[in-house]
Write a protein that holds these residues in place. Structure first.
Motif, PDB file in Angstrom:
ATOM      1  N   ALA A 192      22.533   1.618  -6.143  1.00 22.42           N
ATOM      2  CA  ALA A 192      21.667   2.773  -5.882  1.00 22.42           C
ATOM      3  C   ALA A 192      20.463   2.331  -5.076  1.00 22.42           C
ATOM      4  N   ASP A 193      19.774   3.315  -4.501  1.00 19.17           N
ATOM      5  CA  ASP A 193      18.541   3.062  -3.764  1.00 19.17           C
ATOM      6  C   ASP A 193      17.376   3.546  -4.618  1.00 19.17           C
ATOM      7  N   PRO A 194      16.634   2.644  -5.238  1.00 21.71           N
ATOM      8  CA  PRO A 194      15.542   3.065  -6.134  1.00 21.71           C
ATOM      9  C   PRO A 194      14.411   3.783  -5.410  1.00 21.71           C
ATOM     10  N   LEU A 195      14.296   3.611  -4.085  1.00 23.60           N
ATOM     11  CA  LEU A 195      13.229   4.271  -3.347  1.00 23.60           C
ATOM     12  C   LEU A 195      13.343   5.787  -3.445  1.00 23.60           C
ATOM     13  N   GLY A 196      14.556   6.296  -3.409  1.00 26.36           N
ATOM     14  CA  GLY A 196      14.753   7.737  -3.464  1.00 26.36           C
ATOM     15  C   GLY A 196      14.434   8.345  -4.815  1.00 26.36           C
ATOM     16  N   GLN A 197      14.256   7.512  -5.829  1.00 25.09           N
ATOM     17  CA  GLN A 197      13.980   8.004  -7.177  1.00 25.09           C
ATOM     18  C   GLN A 197      12.494   7.971  -7.538  1.00 25.09           C
ATOM     19  N   LEU A 198      11.656   7.481  -6.627  1.00 22.45           N
ATOM     20  CA  LEU A 198      10.226   7.396  -6.917  1.00 22.45           C
ATOM     21  C   LEU A 198       9.582   8.774  -6.902  1.00 22.45           C
ATOM     22  N   GLU A 199       8.672   8.989  -7.832  1.00 20.50           N
ATOM     23  CA  GLU A 199       7.892  10.214  -7.913  1.00 20.50           C
ATOM     24  C   GLU A 199       6.416   9.875  -7.691  1.00 20.50           C
ATOM     25  N   PRO A 200       5.638  10.779  -7.088  1.00 23.46           N
ATOM     26  CA  PRO A 200       4.207  10.502  -6.865  1.00 23.46           C
ATOM     27  C   PRO A 200       3.458  10.328  -8.177  1.00 23.46           C
ATOM     28  N   VAL A 201       2.526   9.387  -8.195  1.00 20.53           N
ATOM     29  CA  VAL A 201       1.711   9.143  -9.380  1.00 20.53           C
ATOM     30  C   VAL A 201       0.232   9.398  -9.106  1.00 20.53           C
ATOM     31  N   ALA A 202      -0.117   9.792  -7.874  1.00 23.43           N
ATOM     32  CA  ALA A 202      -1.512  10.064  -7.525  1.00 23.43           C
ATOM     33  C   ALA A 202      -1.563  11.079  -6.394  1.00 23.43           C
ATOM     34  N   THR A 203      -2.651  11.839  -6.347  1.00 21.00           N
ATOM     35  CA  THR A 203      -2.845  12.851  -5.318  1.00 21.00           C
ATOM     36  C   THR A 203      -3.976  12.432  -4.380  1.00 21.00           C
ATOM     37  N   ALA A 204      -4.154  13.206  -3.323  1.00 18.12           N
ATOM     38  CA  ALA A 204      -5.241  12.941  -2.379  1.00 18.12           C
ATOM     39  C   ALA A 204      -6.595  13.058  -3.062  1.00 18.12           C
ATOM     40  N   ALA A 205      -6.701  13.995  -4.004  1.00 21.45           N
ATOM     41  CA  ALA A 205      -7.963  14.169  -4.733  1.00 21.45           C
ATOM     42  C   ALA A 205      -8.278  12.938  -5.586  1.00 21.45           C
ATOM     43  N   ASP A 206      -7.258  12.338  -6.209  1.00 16.24           N
ATOM     44  CA  ASP A 206      -7.461  11.120  -7.004  1.00 16.24           C
ATOM     45  C   ASP A 206      -7.992   9.991  -6.128  1.00 16.24           C
ATOM     46  N   ILE A 207      -7.378   9.820  -4.970  1.00 11.07           N
ATOM     47  CA  ILE A 207      -7.783   8.745  -4.065  1.00 11.07           C
ATOM     48  C   ILE A 207      -9.197   8.990  -3.549  1.00 11.07           C
ATOM     49  N   ALA A 208      -9.495  10.234  -3.183  1.00 13.58           N
ATOM     50  CA  ALA A 208     -10.828  10.556  -2.660  1.00 13.58           C
ATOM     51  C   ALA A 208     -11.910  10.288  -3.701  1.00 13.58           C
ATOM     52  N   GLU A 209     -11.657  10.629  -4.958  1.00 14.22           N
ATOM     53  CA  GLU A 209     -12.639  10.395  -6.012  1.00 14.22           C
ATOM     54  C   GLU A 209     -12.827   8.901  -6.255  1.00 14.22           C
ATOM     55  N   ALA A 210     -11.723   8.143  -6.240  1.00 12.85           N
ATOM     56  CA  ALA A 210     -11.831   6.689  -6.411  1.00 12.85           C
ATOM     57  C   ALA A 210     -12.590   6.060  -5.251  1.00 12.85           C
ATOM     58  N   GLN A 211     -12.381   6.561  -4.033  1.00 12.27           N
ATOM     59  CA  GLN A 211     -13.098   6.056  -2.863  1.00 12.27           C
ATOM     60  C   GLN A 211     -14.598   6.321  -2.976  1.00 12.27           C
ATOM     61  N   ARG A 212     -14.953   7.394  -3.617  1.00 11.74           N
ATOM     62  CA  ARG A 212     -16.376   7.696  -3.795  1.00 11.74           C
ATOM     63  C   ARG A 212     -17.001   6.833  -4.887  1.00 11.74           C
ATOM     64  N   ARG A 213     -16.258   6.558  -5.936  1.00 10.96           N
ATOM     65  CA  ARG A 213     -16.816   5.900  -7.114  1.00 10.96           C
ATOM     66  C   ARG A 213     -16.952   4.384  -6.964  1.00 10.96           C
ATOM     67  N   TYR A 214     -16.053   3.740  -6.238  1.00 10.44           N
ATOM     68  CA  TYR A 214     -16.037   2.276  -6.264  1.00 10.44           C
ATOM     69  C   TYR A 214     -17.331   1.674  -5.718  1.00 10.44           C
ATOM     70  N   ALA A 215     -18.014   2.393  -4.806  1.00  8.61           N
ATOM     71  CA  ALA A 215     -19.248   1.867  -4.220  1.00  8.61           C
ATOM     72  C   ALA A 215     -20.375   1.735  -5.235  1.00  8.61           C
ATOM     73  N   GLU A 216     -20.199   2.318  -6.432  1.00  5.53           N
ATOM     74  CA  GLU A 216     -21.217   2.233  -7.474  1.00  5.53           C
ATOM     75  C   GLU A 216     -21.123   0.927  -8.271  1.00  5.53           C
ATOM     76  N   VAL A 217     -20.133   0.097  -7.973  1.00  7.70           N
ATOM     77  CA  VAL A 217     -20.041  -1.211  -8.627  1.00  7.70           C
ATOM     78  C   VAL A 217     -21.246  -2.044  -8.206  1.00  7.70           C
ATOM     79  N   ARG A 218     -21.905  -2.643  -9.190  1.00  4.62           N
ATOM     80  CA  ARG A 218     -23.157  -3.359  -8.931  1.00  4.62           C
ATOM     81  C   ARG A 218     -22.909  -4.724  -8.285  1.00  4.62           C
ATOM     82  N   VAL A 219     -23.799  -5.075  -7.349  1.00  2.70           N
ATOM     83  CA  VAL A 219     -23.733  -6.374  -6.675  1.00  2.70           C
ATOM     84  C   VAL A 219     -25.137  -6.961  -6.664  1.00  2.70           C
ATOM     85  N   SER A 220     -25.331  -8.104  -7.312  1.00  4.13           N
ATOM     86  CA  SER A 220     -26.651  -8.724  -7.389  1.00  4.13           C
ATOM     87  C   SER A 220     -27.002  -9.396  -6.066  1.00  4.13           C
ATOM     88  N   ASP A 221     -28.267  -9.676  -5.891  1.00  2.72           N
ATOM     89  CA  ASP A 221     -28.732 -10.390  -4.693  1.00  2.72           C
ATOM     90  C   ASP A 221     -28.119 -11.783  -4.617  1.00  2.72           C
TER      91      ASP A 221
END
Length: 319
Positions: A192-221
Protein backbone atom coordinates in the motif's frame (compact mmCIF):
# COMPACT_ATOMS: atom_id res chain seq x y z
CA UNK A 1 -1.96 28.99 21.76
CA UNK A 2 0.45 28.12 24.58
CA UNK A 3 4.01 26.90 24.16
CA UNK A 4 2.83 23.48 25.29
CA UNK A 5 0.23 23.47 22.49
CA UNK A 6 2.97 24.27 19.96
CA UNK A 7 4.97 21.34 21.32
CA UNK A 8 1.94 19.07 21.02
CA UNK A 9 1.37 20.29 17.46
CA UNK A 10 4.95 19.32 16.58
CA UNK A 11 4.44 15.86 18.09
CA UNK A 12 1.24 15.30 16.10
CA UNK A 13 2.93 16.39 12.90
CA UNK A 14 5.96 14.19 13.55
CA UNK A 15 3.75 11.17 14.30
CA UNK A 16 1.68 11.73 11.17
CA UNK A 17 4.67 12.10 8.86
CA UNK A 18 6.28 9.10 10.58
CA UNK A 19 3.54 6.93 9.10
CA UNK A 20 5.19 7.50 5.72
CA UNK A 21 8.79 8.55 6.37
CA UNK A 22 10.89 6.11 8.40
CA UNK A 23 13.61 7.21 10.81
CA UNK A 24 13.80 10.92 9.99
CA UNK A 25 12.44 12.52 13.15
CA UNK A 26 15.28 15.05 13.22
CA UNK A 27 14.50 16.16 9.67
CA UNK A 28 10.78 16.41 10.46
CA UNK A 29 11.59 18.58 13.48
CA UNK A 30 13.63 20.95 11.30
CA UNK A 31 10.74 21.20 8.83
CA UNK A 32 8.39 22.13 11.67
CA UNK A 33 10.81 24.77 12.94
CA UNK A 34 11.06 26.24 9.45
CA UNK A 35 7.28 26.27 9.11
CA UNK A 36 6.75 28.09 12.42
CA UNK A 37 9.51 30.64 11.77
CA UNK A 38 8.21 31.33 8.22
CA UNK A 39 11.46 29.92 6.84
CA UNK A 40 12.28 27.91 3.72
CA UNK A 41 14.09 24.58 3.42
CA UNK A 42 16.55 23.18 0.87
CA UNK A 43 16.59 19.37 0.86
CA UNK A 44 19.76 18.03 -0.74
CA UNK A 45 20.70 14.41 -1.24
CA UNK A 46 21.10 11.69 -3.83
CA UNK A 47 18.00 10.47 -5.72
CA UNK A 48 15.63 8.09 -3.97
CA UNK A 49 16.24 9.15 -0.37
CA UNK A 50 12.70 10.50 0.12
CA UNK A 51 13.09 14.26 -0.40
CA UNK A 52 9.95 14.72 -2.49
CA UNK A 53 8.01 12.17 -0.43
CA UNK A 54 8.87 14.07 2.76
CA UNK A 55 7.61 17.35 1.31
CA UNK A 56 4.39 15.67 0.15
CA UNK A 57 3.89 14.09 3.59
CA UNK A 58 4.24 17.50 5.24
CA UNK A 59 1.77 19.05 2.82
CA UNK A 60 -0.80 16.30 3.35
CA UNK A 61 -0.43 16.60 7.13
CA UNK A 62 -1.40 20.28 6.96
CA UNK A 63 -4.72 21.70 5.85
CA UNK A 64 -2.94 24.12 3.52
CA UNK A 65 -2.84 24.78 -0.20
CA UNK A 66 0.00 22.82 -1.84
CA UNK A 67 1.59 23.13 -5.28
CA UNK A 68 4.47 21.23 -6.85
CA UNK A 69 6.66 22.52 -9.68
CA UNK A 70 9.20 20.37 -11.52
CA UNK A 71 12.04 22.74 -12.32
CA UNK A 72 13.51 22.32 -15.82
CA UNK A 73 15.80 24.45 -18.03
CA UNK A 74 12.84 25.66 -20.12
CA UNK A 75 10.81 26.82 -17.09
CA UNK A 76 10.13 30.57 -17.30
CA UNK A 77 9.58 33.05 -14.45
CA UNK A 78 6.04 33.62 -15.70
CA UNK A 79 5.38 29.88 -15.32
CA UNK A 80 5.82 30.45 -11.58
CA UNK A 81 4.33 33.91 -11.00
CA UNK A 82 1.46 33.81 -13.51
CA UNK A 83 0.49 35.76 -16.61
CA UNK A 84 -1.90 38.41 -17.85
CA UNK A 85 -4.16 36.86 -20.49
CA UNK A 86 -6.84 38.37 -22.72
CA UNK A 87 -10.36 37.26 -21.84
CA UNK A 88 -12.31 37.43 -25.10
CA UNK A 89 -15.63 37.06 -23.30
CA UNK A 90 -15.11 40.11 -21.09
CA UNK A 91 -12.94 42.01 -23.57
CA UNK A 92 -10.11 42.70 -21.14
CA UNK A 93 -6.93 41.33 -19.58
CA UNK A 94 -7.08 39.17 -16.47
CA UNK A 95 -4.37 37.81 -14.22
CA UNK A 96 -3.99 34.06 -14.06
CA UNK A 97 -2.02 33.22 -10.87
CA UNK A 98 0.90 30.81 -11.09
CA UNK A 99 1.88 28.08 -8.64
CA UNK A 100 3.67 30.58 -6.37
CA UNK A 101 0.26 31.64 -5.08
CA UNK A 102 -0.01 28.86 -2.54
CA UNK A 103 0.87 28.09 1.08
CA UNK A 104 3.39 25.32 0.54
CA UNK A 105 5.46 25.16 -2.66
CA UNK A 106 7.59 22.16 -3.57
CA UNK A 107 10.33 23.31 -5.97
CA UNK A 108 11.56 19.95 -7.22
CA UNK A 109 15.16 19.86 -8.53
CA UNK A 110 15.46 23.62 -8.23
CA UNK A 111 19.01 23.68 -9.61
CA UNK A 112 17.81 22.47 -13.03
CA UNK A 113 16.13 25.82 -13.73
CA UNK A 114 18.07 28.71 -15.25
CA UNK A 115 19.37 31.55 -13.03
CA UNK A 116 16.66 33.81 -14.47
CA UNK A 117 13.92 31.49 -13.22
CA UNK A 118 15.68 30.88 -9.90
CA UNK A 119 15.89 34.61 -9.29
CA UNK A 120 12.12 34.91 -9.63
CA UNK A 121 11.89 33.17 -6.24
CA UNK A 122 13.98 35.77 -4.40
CA UNK A 123 11.22 38.32 -3.89
CA UNK A 124 8.53 35.85 -2.83
CA UNK A 125 10.83 33.99 -0.42
CA UNK A 126 12.05 37.11 1.36
CA UNK A 127 9.15 39.58 1.12
CA UNK A 128 6.17 37.23 0.61
CA UNK A 129 5.08 39.16 -2.46
CA UNK A 130 5.32 38.93 -6.26
CA UNK A 131 5.67 41.78 -8.75
CA UNK A 132 3.93 41.12 -12.08
CA UNK A 133 3.79 43.79 -14.81
CA UNK A 134 4.58 46.52 -12.30
CA UNK A 135 1.89 45.41 -9.85
CA UNK A 136 2.76 43.93 -6.45
CA UNK A 137 0.64 41.03 -5.24
CA UNK A 138 0.84 39.76 -1.66
CA UNK A 139 1.08 36.04 -0.94
CA UNK A 140 -1.19 34.31 1.55
CA UNK A 141 0.15 33.27 4.94
CA UNK A 142 1.69 30.90 5.75
CA UNK A 143 4.03 30.64 2.76
CA UNK A 144 6.89 28.14 2.66
CA UNK A 145 9.19 26.88 -0.09
CA UNK A 146 10.65 23.39 0.12
CA UNK A 147 13.25 22.97 -2.61
CA UNK A 148 15.09 19.77 -3.53
CA UNK A 149 18.30 19.25 -5.44
CA UNK A 150 20.65 16.42 -6.36
CA UNK A 151 24.27 17.14 -5.33
CA UNK A 152 25.93 14.48 -7.53
CA UNK A 153 24.60 15.42 -10.97
CA UNK A 154 26.08 18.60 -12.39
CA UNK A 155 25.38 18.28 -16.11
CA UNK A 156 22.46 20.50 -17.09
CA UNK A 157 22.23 22.14 -13.65
CA UNK A 158 22.74 25.70 -12.44
CA UNK A 159 24.17 25.94 -8.90
CA UNK A 160 22.24 28.21 -6.57
CA UNK A 161 24.06 31.53 -5.97
CA UNK A 162 24.85 32.75 -2.46
CA UNK A 163 21.96 35.25 -2.56
CA UNK A 164 19.52 32.40 -3.18
CA UNK A 165 21.04 30.07 -0.58
CA UNK A 166 20.85 32.82 2.03
CA UNK A 167 17.05 32.84 1.65
CA UNK A 168 16.81 29.28 2.95
CA UNK A 169 16.55 28.88 6.71
CA UNK A 170 17.89 25.31 6.60
CA UNK A 171 19.83 23.13 4.22
CA UNK A 172 19.09 19.52 5.16
CA UNK A 173 20.63 16.29 3.95
CA UNK A 174 18.36 13.25 4.27
CA UNK A 175 21.00 10.50 4.36
CA UNK A 176 20.59 6.79 3.69
CA UNK A 177 18.43 4.70 6.03
CA UNK A 178 19.93 2.13 8.36
CA UNK A 179 19.39 -1.56 7.66
CA UNK A 180 16.49 -1.72 10.12
CA UNK A 181 14.90 1.41 8.64
CA UNK A 182 15.32 0.08 5.09
CA UNK A 183 13.53 -3.11 6.14
CA UNK A 184 10.64 -1.08 7.55
CA UNK A 185 10.43 0.90 4.29
CA UNK A 186 10.18 -2.29 2.23
CA UNK A 187 7.43 -3.69 4.45
CA UNK A 188 5.52 -0.40 4.65
CA UNK A 189 5.38 0.24 0.91
CA UNK A 190 5.04 -3.37 -0.22
CA UNK A 191 1.25 -3.57 -0.41
CA UNK A 192 0.00 0.00 0.00
CA UNK A 193 0.93 3.66 -0.28
CA UNK A 194 0.74 5.17 3.22
CA UNK A 195 0.87 8.71 1.80
CA UNK A 196 -2.67 8.42 0.50
CA UNK A 197 -3.92 7.54 3.98
CA UNK A 198 -2.61 10.65 5.75
CA UNK A 199 -5.13 13.05 7.25
CA UNK A 200 -4.43 16.72 8.15
CA UNK A 201 -3.48 17.33 11.77
CA UNK A 202 -3.20 21.15 11.64
CA UNK A 203 -4.90 24.09 9.93
CA UNK A 204 -3.65 27.42 8.62
CA UNK A 205 -5.04 29.08 11.75
CA UNK A 206 -2.97 26.74 13.98
CA UNK A 207 0.21 27.57 12.08
CA UNK A 208 -0.52 31.31 12.08
CA UNK A 209 -1.07 31.34 15.86
CA UNK A 210 2.13 29.36 16.47
CA UNK A 211 4.03 31.79 14.21
CA UNK A 212 2.80 34.66 16.34
CA UNK A 213 3.54 33.04 19.70
CA UNK A 214 7.05 31.65 19.25
CA UNK A 215 8.63 35.14 19.19
CA UNK A 216 7.64 35.51 22.87
CA UNK A 217 10.30 32.96 23.88
CA UNK A 218 12.77 34.82 26.09
CA UNK A 219 16.38 35.37 25.02
CA UNK A 220 18.88 36.83 27.51
CA UNK A 221 21.63 39.26 26.57
CA UNK A 222 24.19 36.57 27.43
CA UNK A 223 22.71 34.16 24.88
CA UNK A 224 22.47 36.90 22.27
CA UNK A 225 26.14 37.74 22.79
CA UNK A 226 27.04 34.05 22.47
CA UNK A 227 25.06 33.78 19.24
CA UNK A 228 26.75 36.87 17.79
CA UNK A 229 30.19 35.53 18.71
CA UNK A 230 29.50 32.42 16.63
CA UNK A 231 28.38 34.58 13.70
CA UNK A 232 31.37 36.93 13.89
CA UNK A 233 33.85 34.06 14.05
CA UNK A 234 32.58 32.85 10.65
CA UNK A 235 33.67 36.20 9.18
CA UNK A 236 37.22 36.16 10.55
CA UNK A 237 38.40 32.66 9.59
CA UNK A 238 41.09 32.31 6.95
CA UNK A 239 39.36 29.37 5.26
CA UNK A 240 36.07 31.29 4.83
CA UNK A 241 35.64 33.70 1.94
CA UNK A 242 32.26 35.11 2.99
CA UNK A 243 30.86 34.65 6.50
CA UNK A 244 27.30 34.60 7.78
CA UNK A 245 25.17 37.68 7.06
CA UNK A 246 22.88 39.52 9.52
CA UNK A 247 20.00 37.62 7.91
CA UNK A 248 21.73 34.43 9.04
CA UNK A 249 22.04 35.65 12.63
CA UNK A 250 18.31 36.47 12.71
CA UNK A 251 17.54 33.04 11.28
CA UNK A 252 19.64 31.36 13.97
CA UNK A 253 17.82 33.30 16.70
CA UNK A 254 14.35 32.39 15.38
CA UNK A 255 15.23 28.72 14.97
CA UNK A 256 16.69 28.61 18.49
CA UNK A 257 13.47 30.05 19.94
CA UNK A 258 11.30 27.33 18.40
CA UNK A 259 13.86 24.68 19.36
CA UNK A 260 13.55 25.85 22.97
CA UNK A 261 9.76 25.38 22.82
CA UNK A 262 10.23 21.83 21.51
CA UNK A 263 12.47 21.14 24.51
CA UNK A 264 9.78 22.34 26.93
CA UNK A 265 11.26 25.74 27.78
CA UNK A 266 10.12 29.34 27.36
CA UNK A 267 13.68 30.66 27.16
CA UNK A 268 16.67 30.01 24.88
CA UNK A 269 19.88 28.39 26.14
CA UNK A 270 23.27 28.04 24.41
CA UNK A 271 22.37 24.41 23.71
CA UNK A 272 19.49 25.58 21.49
CA UNK A 273 21.86 27.81 19.56
CA UNK A 274 24.37 24.97 19.18
CA UNK A 275 21.68 22.55 17.95
CA UNK A 276 20.55 24.97 15.25
CA UNK A 277 23.98 26.28 14.23
CA UNK A 278 24.90 23.72 11.54
CA UNK A 279 21.57 23.50 9.64
CA UNK A 280 21.17 27.30 9.74
CA UNK A 281 24.75 28.48 9.12
CA UNK A 282 26.70 25.88 7.11
CA UNK A 283 25.11 26.59 3.72
CA UNK A 284 25.65 30.33 4.21
CA UNK A 285 29.44 30.01 4.26
CA UNK A 286 31.45 30.64 1.11
CA UNK A 287 34.67 28.67 1.55
CA UNK A 288 38.11 29.21 0.05
CA UNK A 289 40.11 26.57 -1.77
CA UNK A 290 39.11 23.48 -3.72
CA UNK A 291 37.19 21.56 -1.05
CA UNK A 292 34.13 23.78 -0.72
CA UNK A 293 31.65 21.11 0.30
CA UNK A 294 28.70 21.40 2.67
CA UNK A 295 30.34 18.79 4.91
CA UNK A 296 33.46 20.94 5.19
CA UNK A 297 31.29 23.93 6.13
CA UNK A 298 29.69 21.87 8.90
CA UNK A 299 33.16 20.96 10.21
CA UNK A 300 34.01 24.68 10.35
CA UNK A 301 30.83 25.42 12.32
CA UNK A 302 31.65 22.61 14.77
CA UNK A 303 35.15 24.02 15.18
CA UNK A 304 33.76 27.50 15.87
CA UNK A 305 31.38 26.10 18.50
CA UNK A 306 34.25 24.33 20.27
CA UNK A 307 36.35 27.51 20.32
CA UNK A 308 33.59 29.81 21.61
CA UNK A 309 33.12 30.13 25.36
CA UNK A 310 29.62 29.26 26.58
CA UNK A 311 28.03 31.81 28.96
CA UNK A 312 27.42 30.84 32.56
CA UNK A 313 24.02 29.35 33.35
CA UNK A 314 23.11 32.19 35.70
CA UNK A 315 21.33 34.95 33.85
CA UNK A 316 20.35 33.10 30.65
CA UNK A 317 16.73 32.71 31.78
CA UNK A 318 15.98 36.44 31.86
CA UNK A 319 15.66 38.59 28.77
Amino acid sequence: MSFQSINQLAEKLNTNIGRVIVGKDNVTELLFIALITSGHVLLEDVPGTGKTLLAKSLAQSLKLQFRRVQFTPDLLPSDLSGIQYYNQKDGGFEFRPGPLFTNLLLADEINRATPRTQSSLLECMEERQISVDGETKRLDKPFMVIATQNPVEHQGTFPLPEAQLDRFLFKIQMGYPTTEEALQILKRFNNADPLGQLEPVATAADIAEAQRRYAEVRVSDEVLQYLLQLIERTRSREDVNIGVSPRGSQALLRASQVHAILRGRDYVTPDDVKAMAKPVLAHRLSLKGMHRSHKQAEVIIEDIIRQTAVPAEAGIVSR
